[in-house]
Write a protein that holds these residues in place. Structure first.
Motif, PDB file in Angstrom:
ATOM      1  N   LYS A 123       0.866  -1.176   0.000  1.00 24.58           N
ATOM      2  CA  LYS A 123       0.000   0.000   0.000  1.00 24.58           C
ATOM      3  C   LYS A 123       0.898   1.219   0.000  1.00 24.58           C
ATOM      4  O   LYS A 123       1.836   1.317   0.795  1.00 24.58           O
ATOM      5  CB  LYS A 123      -0.927  -0.005   1.203  1.00 24.58           C
ATOM      6  N   ALA A 124       0.604   2.121  -0.915  1.00 25.51           N
ATOM      7  CA  ALA A 124       1.444   3.309  -1.051  1.00 25.51           C
ATOM      8  C   ALA A 124       0.599   4.450  -1.590  1.00 25.51           C
ATOM      9  O   ALA A 124      -0.540   4.256  -2.019  1.00 25.51           O
ATOM     10  CB  ALA A 124       2.605   3.021  -1.996  1.00 25.51           C
ATOM     11  N   LEU A 125       1.170   5.637  -1.564  1.00 25.17           N
ATOM     12  CA  LEU A 125       0.510   6.803  -2.145  1.00 25.17           C
ATOM     13  C   LEU A 125       1.131   7.095  -3.508  1.00 25.17           C
ATOM     14  O   LEU A 125       2.357   6.991  -3.676  1.00 25.17           O
ATOM     15  CB  LEU A 125       0.654   8.011  -1.238  1.00 25.17           C
ATOM     16  N   TYR A 126       0.294   7.451  -4.449  1.00 29.23           N
ATOM     17  CA  TYR A 126       0.771   7.878  -5.769  1.00 29.23           C
ATOM     18  C   TYR A 126       0.015   9.152  -6.121  1.00 29.23           C
ATOM     19  O   TYR A 126      -1.207   9.140  -6.249  1.00 29.23           O
ATOM     20  CB  TYR A 126       0.513   6.804  -6.821  1.00 29.23           C
ATOM     21  N   GLY A 127       0.721  10.246  -6.209  1.00 26.33           N
ATOM     22  CA  GLY A 127       0.066  11.526  -6.458  1.00 26.33           C
ATOM     23  C   GLY A 127      -0.873  11.917  -5.333  1.00 26.33           C
ATOM     24  O   GLY A 127      -1.892  12.557  -5.565  1.00 26.33           O
ATOM     25  N   GLY A 128      -0.544  11.483  -4.116  1.00 26.64           N
ATOM     26  CA  GLY A 128      -1.365  11.803  -2.951  1.00 26.64           C
ATOM     27  C   GLY A 128      -2.582  10.906  -2.783  1.00 26.64           C
ATOM     28  O   GLY A 128      -3.338  11.068  -1.838  1.00 26.64           O
ATOM     29  N   LYS A 129      -2.779   9.951  -3.694  1.00 28.61           N
ATOM     30  CA  LYS A 129      -3.933   9.050  -3.611  1.00 28.61           C
ATOM     31  C   LYS A 129      -3.466   7.654  -3.211  1.00 28.61           C
ATOM     32  O   LYS A 129      -2.464   7.155  -3.715  1.00 28.61           O
ATOM     33  CB  LYS A 129      -4.658   8.994  -4.950  1.00 28.61           C
ATOM     34  N   PRO A 130      -4.215   6.994  -2.291  1.00 29.96           N
ATOM     35  CA  PRO A 130      -3.805   5.666  -1.831  1.00 29.96           C
ATOM     36  C   PRO A 130      -3.997   4.603  -2.917  1.00 29.96           C
ATOM     37  O   PRO A 130      -5.026   4.585  -3.598  1.00 29.96           O
ATOM     38  CB  PRO A 130      -4.710   5.402  -0.626  1.00 29.96           C
ATOM     39  N   ARG A 131      -2.982   3.752  -3.075  1.00 26.89           N
ATOM     40  CA  ARG A 131      -3.002   2.680  -4.061  1.00 26.89           C
ATOM     41  C   ARG A 131      -2.701   1.355  -3.377  1.00 26.89           C
ATOM     42  O   ARG A 131      -1.928   1.295  -2.419  1.00 26.89           O
ATOM     43  CB  ARG A 131      -1.961   2.915  -5.158  1.00 26.89           C
ATOM     44  N   ALA A 132      -3.312   0.275  -3.866  1.00 31.78           N
ATOM     45  CA  ALA A 132      -3.031  -1.090  -3.411  1.00 31.78           C
ATOM     46  C   ALA A 132      -2.345  -1.814  -4.561  1.00 31.78           C
ATOM     47  O   ALA A 132      -2.922  -1.948  -5.638  1.00 31.78           O
ATOM     48  CB  ALA A 132      -4.313  -1.798  -3.003  1.00 31.78           C
ATOM     49  N   LEU A 133      -1.117  -2.240  -4.338  1.00 38.80           N
ATOM     50  CA  LEU A 133      -0.307  -2.858  -5.385  1.00 38.80           C
ATOM     51  C   LEU A 133      -0.041  -4.320  -5.079  1.00 38.80           C
ATOM     52  O   LEU A 133       0.040  -4.712  -3.914  1.00 38.80           O
ATOM     53  CB  LEU A 133       1.047  -2.150  -5.507  1.00 38.80           C
ATOM     54  N   GLU A 134       0.089  -5.115  -6.132  1.00 40.01           N
ATOM     55  CA  GLU A 134       0.635  -6.462  -6.026  1.00 40.01           C
ATOM     56  C   GLU A 134       1.854  -6.477  -6.923  1.00 40.01           C
ATOM     57  O   GLU A 134       1.784  -6.107  -8.087  1.00 40.01           O
ATOM     58  CB  GLU A 134      -0.376  -7.514  -6.468  1.00 40.01           C
ATOM     59  N   VAL A 135       2.982  -6.909  -6.360  1.00 42.17           N
ATOM     60  CA  VAL A 135       4.255  -6.851  -7.075  1.00 42.17           C
ATOM     61  C   VAL A 135       4.877  -8.236  -7.138  1.00 42.17           C
ATOM     62  O   VAL A 135       4.914  -8.961  -6.136  1.00 42.17           O
ATOM     63  CB  VAL A 135       5.215  -5.856  -6.371  1.00 42.17           C
ATOM     64  N   ASP A 136       5.358  -8.599  -8.329  1.00 39.89           N
ATOM     65  CA  ASP A 136       6.040  -9.875  -8.524  1.00 39.89           C
ATOM     66  C   ASP A 136       7.381  -9.826  -7.794  1.00 39.89           C
ATOM     67  O   ASP A 136       8.185  -8.920  -8.038  1.00 39.89           O
ATOM     68  CB  ASP A 136       6.255 -10.118 -10.014  1.00 39.89           C
TER      69      ASP A 136
END
Length: 102
Positions: A75-88
């Protein structure tokens, strides 16, 4: 269609079905504990490398990172908006990038 492709297609369609084949048995699917592991494999990138890649892409700050189901859940912020990522874990590629609803 080329002659070779036609021959291959006809051969595939007329290939005899083995007599001992049970149609109710599902096809074997590759399954491995590594796919569902709770820690990265031996060939996986270090978390610090993945974190650096995400920072370089503009995902900052990273607020949460866990490893589950064979992938990094971040979970991170991108452009101030929260994002949920799945990373290989092996390549560091982002498999999924969605808005974080939590």
């Amino acid at each position: 269609m080329s002659f070779v492709a036609t021959v291959l297609l006809v051969n595939a369609l007329t290939f005899p079905i083995p007599p001992n084949l049970n149609p109710n048995t599902p096809a074997p699917i590759y399954d491995s504990p590594d796919l569902y592991g709770d820690k990265p494999s031996e060939i996986a990138l270090d978390y610090s490398t993945i974190r650096s890649k995400l920072h370089n892409l503009g995902f900052r700050p990273i607020t949460e990172a866990t490893f589950a189901g064979g992938r990094w859940k971040i979970k991170a912020l991108y452009g101030g908006k929260p994002r949920a990522l799945e990373v290989d874990p092996d390549s560091g590629l982002i498999i999924s990038d969605r808005p974080d609803r939590n």
